[in-house]
Design an enzyme around this catalytic site. Structure first.
Site, PDB file in Angstrom:
ATOM      1  N   CYS A   1       0.844  -1.203   0.000  1.00  0.00           N
ATOM      2  CA  CYS A   1       0.000   0.000   0.000  1.00  0.00           C
ATOM      3  C   CYS A   1       0.876   1.250   0.000  1.00  0.00           C
ATOM      4  O   CYS A   1       1.359   1.678   1.049  1.00  0.00           O
ATOM      5  CB  CYS A   1      -0.919  -0.005   1.228  1.00  0.00           C
ATOM      6  SG  CYS A   1      -1.972   1.458   1.325  1.00  0.00           S
TER       7      CYS A   1
ATOM      8  N   CYS B   1      -0.551   4.183   2.077  1.00  0.00           N
ATOM      9  CA  CYS B   1      -0.392   4.098   3.537  1.00  0.00           C
ATOM     10  C   CYS B   1       1.069   4.303   3.953  1.00  0.00           C
ATOM     11  O   CYS B   1       1.367   5.060   4.864  1.00  0.00           O
ATOM     12  CB  CYS B   1      -0.809   2.714   4.050  1.00  0.00           C
ATOM     13  SG  CYS B   1      -2.385   2.138   3.468  1.00  0.00           S
ATOM     14  N   ASP B   2       1.969   3.571   3.302  1.00  0.00           N
ATOM     15  CA  ASP B   2       3.339   3.460   3.813  1.00  0.00           C
ATOM     16  C   ASP B   2       4.350   4.372   3.113  1.00  0.00           C
ATOM     17  O   ASP B   2       5.463   4.543   3.608  1.00  0.00           O
ATOM     18  CB  ASP B   2       3.811   2.000   3.689  1.00  0.00           C
ATOM     19  CG  ASP B   2       2.837   1.048   4.368  1.00  0.00           C
ATOM     20  OD1 ASP B   2       2.208   1.481   5.359  1.00  0.00           O
ATOM     21  OD2 ASP B   2       2.706  -0.098   3.925  1.00  0.00           O
TER      22      ASP B   2
END
Ligand SMILES: Cc1cc2nc3c(=O)[nH]c(=O)nc-3n(C[C@H](O)[C@H](O)[C@H](O)COP(=O)(O)OP(=O)(O)OC[C@H]3O[C@@H](n4cnc5c(N)ncnc54)[C@H](O)[C@@H]3O)c2cc1C
Length: 548
Positions: A365, A368-369
């Site tokens: 992701c 997200c990261d």
């Protein structure tokens, strides 16, 4: 807190004012004050500290229940409350032990608002099932939840921890840690994907967990995967239970209720499904270009006008029959029809080291990261639309990204592929990842060129993987629904599966995997269910077959 983008500006303004008024009233009814303290190093007035001031000021305009004090790290209160990171927000420390390392930016704004409301109410609002689990905890749990501002899964995990701290103030403490503000801590815990939750420095959750799974993990001090309600689970009766809160499930919910059915949408992780982590959507009619999360907010706020959505609730079992029984981590639904809109989940690469370094440099992701890899060097593995979109997204975030593709041609649309050279994203053609290596986290990858048979070792900080998706068919399999050879649910043209009363829609059926097709199929399936319930299709089918 976002509102529909397709509203007229005036209507939007009115909706915003309405929301603020509602919030004001809610705060006014809170029985407890909410003192907030910010601690920071002298001379370190960074973006996080400034944001904290702005956020708290905005809330203080709504209520005088919130007080705000700022102190330097050498203040006696910092020592008293063991504050060691700058800046830290400490919430109502005389009653609970909840703090933010960094600021509740982006997605975390929701967590912050919920925290203030729960603290002000003095109630955790955990489910009965969670309450029973928490009651068994009898020793200290110091929880750390690593989050990022762009991670749609993070609020769910952070709120779980906050609820535990409010329910057990003497035993549970919580630190919500923004990985961008505290990269040193993220490194120390090797938390390179978010959300990740630790209790007493032991990893108890990677990814968003349902509330009950989180509480069980906190009790057992080990990540749990499922939670089966212990006893006395609440019973809910419905016409249709929709499993999955992606585009297919959301559209189905709207159509089902508009047809007059009593419907529920159950979602275990982030509402919006795969769209929640899609950086940019450019092919959904009505929007030339829209952020995936923004589109989800619009869809969800629309759906909520009709259908009841149960977020953070995982379906663990379905028992066919009349009624059909749907068991979740929290409740038991009895229903006349079930729509499986469980979508798709990312595919694993199968490279050595991939599982070992999951969450420690291996990520699926980028939304997200990505923030943790700013200024670092990563590879993006894949050659389709997702891999290219995500590589461009990482590049835009200031990350040195190389696309690694095992063939000599990309599968991605030309319009996307063209942007790679324009944005200085190099491509390693005919290249496969053989091994991901490191000590505590990813440090290098071994790459194999399948044309030249040469092997090279590349020092690297992160490996992002986007090599496609496979159907999320666990429930369908367990239920015995017929699947095709690739694992997609077999269905007729009206989305009926092989089991009476069970229907399917969206990516779990295969075919074109797009938001617009998933939404279309969700709505068709809901309309079929409506027709079948009025004119009992399955009964007639059974009678015709002589089985009833
Ligand atoms: C990176 C990326 C970029 C994309 N870009 C685009 C794009 O630009 N345009 C486009 O049209 N499409 C795009 N897609 C594809 C699109 O997102 C999917 O086709 C669409 O989301 C499918 O919708 P769905 O509702 O079928 O499934 P999903 O979106 O997968 O949603 C299914 C939901 O079901 C939930 N669920 C599963 N099991 C359970 C359970 N047991 N209990 C409760 N809930 C459960 C999951 O948590 C999930 O939220 C993209 C996909 C990705 C990954």
């Amino acid at each position: 807190m976002e509102h529909s983008m397709n509203m007229e500006p005036q209507a939007q303004e009115a909706a915003n004012q309405d929301f603020m008024l509602q919030l004001q009233k809610t705060f006014a009814q809170l029985p407890h004050d909410i003192p907030i303290y910010m601690f920071l190093n002298r001379g370190e007035d960074n973006i996080f500290a400034q944001t904290n001031r702005q956020i708290v000021r905005a809330f203080r305009e709504l209520t005088d229940k919130i007080t705000f004090r700022e102190h330097y790290m050498d203040h006696e209160l910092a020592r008293k409350w063991n504050v060691s990171h700058s800046p830290t927000l400490v919430i109502a420390p005389e009653r609970v032990n909840i703090r933010w390392l960094g600021a509740p930016l982006g997605e975390e704004g929701k967590t912050f608002l919920e925290t203030l409301l729960f603290v002000g109410m003095g109630k955790s609002h955990v489910s009965d099932q969670s309450e029973k689990v928490l009651a068994r905890i009898d020793s200290q749990r110091n929880v750390k939840v690593f989050v990022s501002a762009t991670c749609p899964y993070c609020p769910q995990e952070a709120v779980n921890a906050v609820k535990a701290a409010i329910e057990k103030p003497d035993l549970v403490s919580v630190e919500i840690i923004d990985i961008q503000c505290a990269p040193d801590l993220a490194n120390q815990y090797s938390a390179h994907s978010v959300p990740q939750a630790f209790a007493n420095d032991i990893l108890i959750g990677q990814g968003a967990q349902t509330e009950e799974v989180f509480m069980a993990s906190l009790e057992k001090m080990e990540a749990q995967t499922v939670f089966i309600p212990e006893s006395d689970a609440e019973l809910v009766e419905n016409d249709i239970v929709i499993i999955g809160g992606g585009p297919a499930g959301i559209a189905a919910g709207i159509y089902a209720v508009r047809s007059g059915l009593n419907a529920a949408v159950l979602e275990k992780e982030a509402l919006g499904g795969q769209v929640a982590t899609t950086p940019i959507v450019e092919n959904y009619p009505g929007f030339t270009q829209v952020g995936g999360k923004t589109l989800v907010d619009i869809m969800v706020s629309h759906a909520l006008q009709y259908v009841k959505i149960f977020p953070g609730e995982e379906v663990v079992e379905i028992e066919p029959g009349t009624p059909i029984k749907v068991k979740t981590s929290r409740r038991l639904f009895e229903t006349r029809a079930v729509l499986l809109a469980t979508g798709a989940k990312h595919r694993y690469l199968g490279a050595k080291g991939e599982k070992l370094f999951g969450g420690r440099g291996v990520s699926y992701c980028s939304t997200c990261d990505g923030p943790l890899f700013k200024g670092k060097k990563v590879i993006m593995v894949g050659g389709g639309n997702s891999a290219v979109t995500e590589a461009l997204h990482l590049r835009n975030m200031g990350i040195d990204v190389t696309l690694v593709h095992r063939r000599d041609k990309l599968r991605a649309q030309e319009v996307l592929a063209k942007q790679l050279p324009q944005n200085n994203v190099p491509i390693l053609w005919n290249t496969e990842v053989k091994e991901i290596r490191g000590d505590l986290r990813v440090e290098e990858v071994e790459l194999f060129n399948n044309k030249t048979n040469e092997t090279q070792v590349m020092p690297i900080d992160g490996v992002f993987i986007a090599i496609g998706y496979e159907p999320a068919n666990d429930l369908a399999k367990k239920l015995g629904v017929e699947l095709d050879e690739e694992g997609f649910i077999k269905h007729d043209e009206k989305h009926r599966t092989s089991i009476p009363g069970i229907y399917s829609a969206g990516d779990v059926e295969g075919g074109y995997k797009q938001i617009v097709t998933a939404s279309g199929h969700g709505s068709s399936a809901a309309l079929t269910i409506f027709e079948d319930l009025i004119d009992p299709y399955w009964l007639k089918k059974e009678r015709a077959a002589g089985t009833n």
